[in-house]
Design a protein around this motif. Sequence first.
Motif, PDB file in Angstrom:
ATOM      1  N   SER A  43      19.262 -28.439 -10.333  1.00  0.00           N
ATOM      2  CA  SER A  43      17.988 -28.659 -11.011  1.00  0.00           C
ATOM      3  C   SER A  43      18.105 -28.185 -12.455  1.00  0.00           C
ATOM      4  N   VAL A  44      17.410 -28.866 -13.374  1.00  0.00           N
ATOM      5  CA  VAL A  44      17.417 -28.483 -14.787  1.00  0.00           C
ATOM      6  C   VAL A  44      15.965 -28.376 -15.258  1.00  0.00           C
ATOM      7  N   ALA A  45      15.654 -27.276 -15.937  1.00  0.00           N
ATOM      8  CA  ALA A  45      14.274 -27.021 -16.340  1.00  0.00           C
ATOM      9  C   ALA A  45      13.827 -27.988 -17.433  1.00  0.00           C
ATOM     10  N   ALA A  46      12.547 -28.349 -17.364  1.00  0.00           N
ATOM     11  CA  ALA A  46      11.950 -29.181 -18.406  1.00  0.00           C
ATOM     12  C   ALA A  46      11.327 -28.268 -19.459  1.00  0.00           C
TER      13      ALA A  46
ATOM     14  N   ILE B 254       2.177 -28.996 -17.033  1.00  0.00           N
ATOM     15  CA  ILE B 254       2.733 -28.772 -15.685  1.00  0.00           C
ATOM     16  C   ILE B 254       2.503 -30.023 -14.823  1.00  0.00           C
ATOM     17  N   ASP B 255       1.331 -30.662 -14.978  1.00  0.00           N
ATOM     18  CA  ASP B 255       1.075 -31.915 -14.234  1.00  0.00           C
ATOM     19  C   ASP B 255       2.156 -32.944 -14.552  1.00  0.00           C
ATOM     20  N   ASP B 256       2.464 -33.087 -15.846  1.00  0.00           N
ATOM     21  CA  ASP B 256       3.463 -34.084 -16.243  1.00  0.00           C
ATOM     22  C   ASP B 256       4.857 -33.713 -15.745  1.00  0.00           C
ATOM     23  N   ILE B 257       5.161 -32.418 -15.737  1.00  0.00           N
ATOM     24  CA  ILE B 257       6.486 -31.997 -15.255  1.00  0.00           C
ATOM     25  C   ILE B 257       6.572 -32.172 -13.741  1.00  0.00           C
ATOM     26  N   ALA B 258       5.444 -32.006 -13.049  1.00  0.00           N
ATOM     27  CA  ALA B 258       5.432 -32.285 -11.601  1.00  0.00           C
ATOM     28  C   ALA B 258       5.646 -33.774 -11.347  1.00  0.00           C
ATOM     29  N   ALA B 259       5.073 -34.615 -12.204  1.00  0.00           N
ATOM     30  CA  ALA B 259       5.278 -36.063 -12.084  1.00  0.00           C
ATOM     31  C   ALA B 259       6.754 -36.394 -12.319  1.00  0.00           C
ATOM     32  N   LEU B 260       7.329 -35.757 -13.343  1.00  0.00           N
ATOM     33  CA  LEU B 260       8.759 -35.942 -13.646  1.00  0.00           C
ATOM     34  C   LEU B 260       9.605 -35.551 -12.438  1.00  0.00           C
ATOM     35  N   ASN B 261       9.293 -34.393 -11.864  1.00  0.00           N
ATOM     36  CA  ASN B 261      10.075 -33.890 -10.727  1.00  0.00           C
ATOM     37  C   ASN B 261       9.910 -34.770  -9.495  1.00  0.00           C
ATOM     38  N   ALA B 262       8.735 -35.376  -9.335  1.00  0.00           N
ATOM     39  CA  ALA B 262       8.515 -36.279  -8.198  1.00  0.00           C
ATOM     40  C   ALA B 262       9.431 -37.506  -8.310  1.00  0.00           C
TER      41      ALA B 262
ATOM     42  N   GLY C 193       8.307 -24.093 -10.670  1.00  0.00           N
ATOM     43  CA  GLY C 193       8.516 -22.667 -10.962  1.00  0.00           C
ATOM     44  C   GLY C 193       8.689 -22.450 -12.461  1.00  0.00           C
ATOM     45  N   PHE C 194       8.783 -21.202 -12.880  1.00  0.00           N
ATOM     46  CA  PHE C 194       8.914 -20.865 -14.296  1.00  0.00           C
ATOM     47  C   PHE C 194      10.329 -20.368 -14.585  1.00  0.00           C
ATOM     48  N   ASP C 195      11.023 -21.097 -15.463  1.00  0.00           N
ATOM     49  CA  ASP C 195      12.390 -20.746 -15.846  1.00  0.00           C
ATOM     50  C   ASP C 195      12.321 -19.788 -17.046  1.00  0.00           C
ATOM     51  N   ALA C 196      13.410 -19.700 -17.806  1.00  0.00           N
ATOM     52  CA  ALA C 196      13.456 -18.754 -18.923  1.00  0.00           C
ATOM     53  C   ALA C 196      12.285 -18.974 -19.878  1.00  0.00           C
ATOM     54  N   MET C 197      11.708 -17.880 -20.323  1.00  0.00           N
ATOM     55  CA  MET C 197      10.628 -17.911 -21.308  1.00  0.00           C
ATOM     56  C   MET C 197      11.258 -17.943 -22.712  1.00  0.00           C
ATOM     57  N   ASN C 198      10.565 -18.562 -23.666  1.00  0.00           N
ATOM     58  CA  ASN C 198      11.025 -18.611 -25.056  1.00  0.00           C
ATOM     59  C   ASN C 198      10.027 -17.920 -25.966  1.00  0.00           C
TER      60      ASN C 198
ATOM     61  N   ARG D 183      12.718 -28.813 -11.202  1.00  0.00           N
ATOM     62  CA  ARG D 183      11.862 -27.994 -10.345  1.00  0.00           C
ATOM     63  C   ARG D 183      11.260 -26.803 -11.080  1.00  0.00           C
ATOM     64  N   THR D 184      11.638 -26.639 -12.365  1.00  0.00           N
ATOM     65  CA  THR D 184      11.072 -25.522 -13.136  1.00  0.00           C
ATOM     66  C   THR D 184      10.712 -25.989 -14.545  1.00  0.00           C
ATOM     67  N   VAL D 185       9.851 -25.166 -15.207  1.00  0.00           N
ATOM     68  CA  VAL D 185       9.487 -25.414 -16.596  1.00  0.00           C
ATOM     69  C   VAL D 185       9.858 -24.187 -17.413  1.00  0.00           C
ATOM     70  N   SER D 186      10.313 -24.418 -18.641  1.00  0.00           N
ATOM     71  CA  SER D 186      10.614 -23.326 -19.561  1.00  0.00           C
ATOM     72  C   SER D 186       9.496 -23.297 -20.602  1.00  0.00           C
ATOM     73  N   LEU D 187       8.732 -22.206 -20.611  1.00  0.00           N
ATOM     74  CA  LEU D 187       7.571 -22.110 -21.500  1.00  0.00           C
ATOM     75  C   LEU D 187       7.966 -21.554 -22.862  1.00  0.00           C
ATOM     76  N   HIS D 188       7.229 -22.005 -23.889  1.00  0.00           N
ATOM     77  CA  HIS D 188       7.459 -21.520 -25.247  1.00  0.00           C
ATOM     78  C   HIS D 188       6.172 -20.847 -25.726  1.00  0.00           C
ATOM     79  N   VAL D 189       6.260 -19.603 -26.117  1.00  0.00           N
ATOM     80  CA  VAL D 189       5.068 -18.814 -26.475  1.00  0.00           C
ATOM     81  C   VAL D 189       5.066 -18.523 -27.967  1.00  0.00           C
ATOM     82  N   PRO D 190       3.971 -18.764 -28.700  1.00  0.00           N
ATOM     83  CA  PRO D 190       2.596 -18.981 -28.211  1.00  0.00           C
ATOM     84  C   PRO D 190       2.163 -20.429 -28.022  1.00  0.00           C
TER      85      PRO D 190
END
Length: 434
Positions: free
Chosen positions: A51-54, A82-90, A126-131, A96-103
């Motif tokens: 799996s590769v994070a979006a 997250i909805d769109d990444i779930a659609a991608l994963n479907a 799930g939540f992958d590495a945070m940025n 299966r994970t998302v990498s969030l960028h803050v803020p």
Amino acid sequence: MDIEHIDTERVAEENQLRLAWHEPDLAHALDVVGRGGVDGRAVIAELARFSVAAPSWAVGTGGTRFGRFPIGGEPRDTFEKIDDIAALNALTGANRTVSLHVPWDDPGLGAGAAALRAHADGLGIGFDAMNSNTFQDNPSTTRDGALSYKFGSLANVDIPTREAAIEHNGYVIDLGVALGSKALTVWLADGMNHPGQASFRGQFERVLEGLRAIYAHLPDDWEMYVEHKPYEPAFYSSVNNDWGSSLLLAQGTGDRAKCLVDLGHHLPNTNIEQVVARLAMVGRLGGFHFNDSKYGDDDLTVGSITPFQLFLIMLELLEAGGGAMPPLAYMIDESHNLKDPLEDLIQATDAIQHALAQALCVNRSDLVDAQRANDPAQAAEVLHRGYRTDVRPLVAEARRRNGAALDPLATYRALGYRAAKVAERGADAVATGL
Ligand code: LRH
Ligand code: MN
């Protein structure tokens, strides 16, 4: 009929339309691979495991300083991302994970994070590495504008600015803990535009000191990744400019500090697969930002410009993992200036799955024999046998086993997801991000 959510049922219906030719194609591919001494069913199993994070910052359209052309129906907040990444994963079964960028994506600690985590959990993401982000002046990271990262963050000569950057990274870690993430990625824009502007050594030492302070805040079961980049936005020197600087920073920071390899962050003709081999050899390879590029950090679709290099990188990863993909942080980092972001992420994931499948189809013992015999022609034959195998049925089958689409892009279009989102979110909805 355009649908708002992509579910496995609709995907299975679309797969049913394609089974008639998928099954004979699969049987043939397994036969071809088998004749090369490789177990095709083991290849499918390893593909299905991968799996590769979006990237949360690339679910909307990206742009350049010359312009940005929104596509419409873009996610208006992190929940919709997250909805769109779930659609991608479907569709792919491999995001299966998302990498969030803050803020850009900050739900806030407490109830906000809990709500976002519950939403993602409900969609199997799930939540992958945070940025973290100390390359822009955002009120939440600059003490409401009291300071600026114009002249750097961790490398800045100004102590309050360095402290604010360390604090921001601490906050991103706390947010990640609340979301279930296990890693922090630190990419710094810090550097110089002009010779003499700062001290190479001074900047490096301040960054190292800052990374150590951030590391002190890291939970024991977390990792920290430093991401090197030769230039942009700094156009004379970047503090963490290449794998050498990155390795020195990781080794100087702590055992769980590792190097993240963004494929677009290398000067032309850099042998990136060798960089991967080196970092893996010393146990400091932490993760990847997959993309492709022709010139600079172009953030183009993975495998669209240099697919053979991607294949060679996969070979080095399998070498490091003893024939399987090592447990690293795999993430996509692209900017979608022209294509529908979800179509680009589908094609990026597909390209990674294909390169992995081709590398898994290389008969490793034949390769070692050729290397031991100093027989470069035979070694090339062994590599090309894997690279030139038509692995499409194996990749499609791995997706099908994950309840995803045999043909994700055609299925995405058939289901009319984008049109449904334009109707739901509006034609002028624009996502946060690059
Ligand atoms: C820097 C980079 C980094 C991210 C940003 C979005 O070029 O690759 O990984 O923080 O892109
Ligand atoms: Mn990156």
